[in-house]
Design an enzyme around this catalytic site. Structure first.
Site, mmCIF file in Angstrom:
data_model
loop_
_atom_site.group_PDB
_atom_site.id
_atom_site.type_symbol
_atom_site.label_atom_id
_atom_site.label_comp_id
_atom_site.label_asym_id
_atom_site.label_seq_id
_atom_site.Cartn_x
_atom_site.Cartn_y
_atom_site.Cartn_z
ATOM 1 N N HIS A 151 40.385 47.689 44.056
ATOM 2 C CA HIS A 151 40.989 48.082 42.779
ATOM 3 C C HIS A 151 41.748 49.415 42.908
ATOM 4 C CE1 HIS A 151 40.545 47.398 38.169
ATOM 5 N NE2 HIS A 151 41.743 47.897 38.470
ATOM 6 N N GLU A 189 32.694 44.673 39.443
ATOM 7 C CA GLU A 189 33.137 45.803 40.263
ATOM 8 C C GLU A 189 32.096 46.912 40.224
ATOM 9 O OE1 GLU A 189 37.098 46.992 39.169
ATOM 10 O OE2 GLU A 189 37.979 45.115 39.854
#
Length: 333
Positions: free
Chosen positions: A291, A272
């Protein structure tokens, strides 16, 4: 009696802070999103005077604790206090309270958003519509190409029967779904008539949709790999708004590419931010969000409420809820 001084560096609900000010000397600092050490926050005077610190992303580490000589309570506005040095606090006799379940409801909401989008193709349909693809010469084209599945009577398999999993269960039942739960730590009658607790293999083989909500531990890393994905029903869906590492990345991509899985909805990723050339981004049967499971003002309100409860219990000399280092403090007593 001296009023306890509380330093808050977490994002915090204004109304809860105002209520606490009637009982504590509260300093609310602007929250940081950098994961800095509190020793680098420019708050040395406030930190040195604090009897209690409430933080979320800021690190309460050895350097910070060296400044916070009066500290008697730390509160991490997280379910797991990864931003606080537990060992260092334990050595100093400082309890570390947490705020479990602070984002359970909104994460369950997002899980169902991903589930609905994956099964009803809403993200794909919106992108298609915005691109100007709906033409009058075939007004029924979207009815054919975005045909999806309803939820009533279908089976949802939930991995993990904790705070988020239980809320996903409630939402699934409201949609008329049958629910199976895999959680080896729960007794078989935990959910009564609402869901059956079953072994992992049975859940995977019998579910139309599998949703991931187990905590990230050594035993759950790679819990769903190539073998488990192959066990899932042909045409099933996988939803993960929990922890990416629970599902092995390449086998999931292969199952989606090969058509064994009809689709997936993912809010968490192995790297990420997800790289721009990641193969998941090119798969049309995958719904992706960056997210955002806990991205809600309601989470701030809830962790503020839980932090305030911990502060009041500590000040009253009562048992503090959800203390992460309770065992270590007892051992050091």
């Amino acid at each position: 009696m001296t009023t306890p001084r509380v330093l808050v560096t977490a994002a915090f609900d204004r109304h809860v802070a105002e209520e606490l000010a009637a009982e504590f000397d509260v300093t609310v600092a602007p929250p940081s999103d950098t994961g800095r050490s509190l020793a680098d926050a420019g708050l040395d005077d406030e930190l040195a005077a604090a009897d209690a610190v409430v933080c979320e992303l800021d690190l309460l580490d050895e350097r910070s604790l060296a400044i916070a000589g009066n500290l008697r309570l730390a509160v991490s506005c997280r379910a797991a206090p990864v931003n606080i040095d537990l060992d260092a606090c334990s050595r100093r006799g400082v309890p570390v309270a947490t705020t479990p379940g602070r984002n359970a409801d909104v994460t369950a909401d997002l899980t169902f958003s991903l589930l609905l989008s994956a099964l009803r193709n809403t993200s794909r349909a919106e992108a298609w519509l915005r691109a100007g693809s709906w033409h009058g010469d075939d007004v029924f084209e979207p009815y054919r190409i975005f045909r999806g599945l309803g939820l009533r009577g279908r089976t949802l398999g939930i991995l993990g029967g904790g705070a988020v999993g239980r809320r996903v269960l409630a939402r699934a039942r409201a949609f008329g779904m049958n629910v199976l739960v895999y959680d080896p730590y729960l007794p078989g009658d935990t959910f009564g008539d609402e869901a059956r607790l079953v072994p992992l293999e049975e859940l995977l083989a019998c579910s139309d949709v599998v949703s991931v909500h187990v905590p990230l531990m050594e035993s759950t890393i790679g819990l769903i790999g190539a073998e488990q994905l192959a066990t899932m029903r042909q045409g099933a869906y996988l939803i993960n708004a929990g922890r990416a590492a629970v599902v092995e990345e390449q086998p999931l991509i292969d199952a989606l590419r090969g058509g064994h899985l009809a689709g997936a909805g993912l809010d968490v990723f192995w790297t990420e931010p997800i790289p721009a050339d990641h193969p998941l981004l090119s798969l049309p049967n995958v719904t992706l969000t960056p997210h955002i499971g806990g991205a809600s003002d309601d989470v701030i309100a809830e962790h503020s409420r839980l932090a305030a409860a911990a502060l009041r219990a500590w000040h009253a000399g009562a048992e503090i809820p959800a203390v992460a280092n309770a065992a270590a403090l007892r051992a050091n007593a």
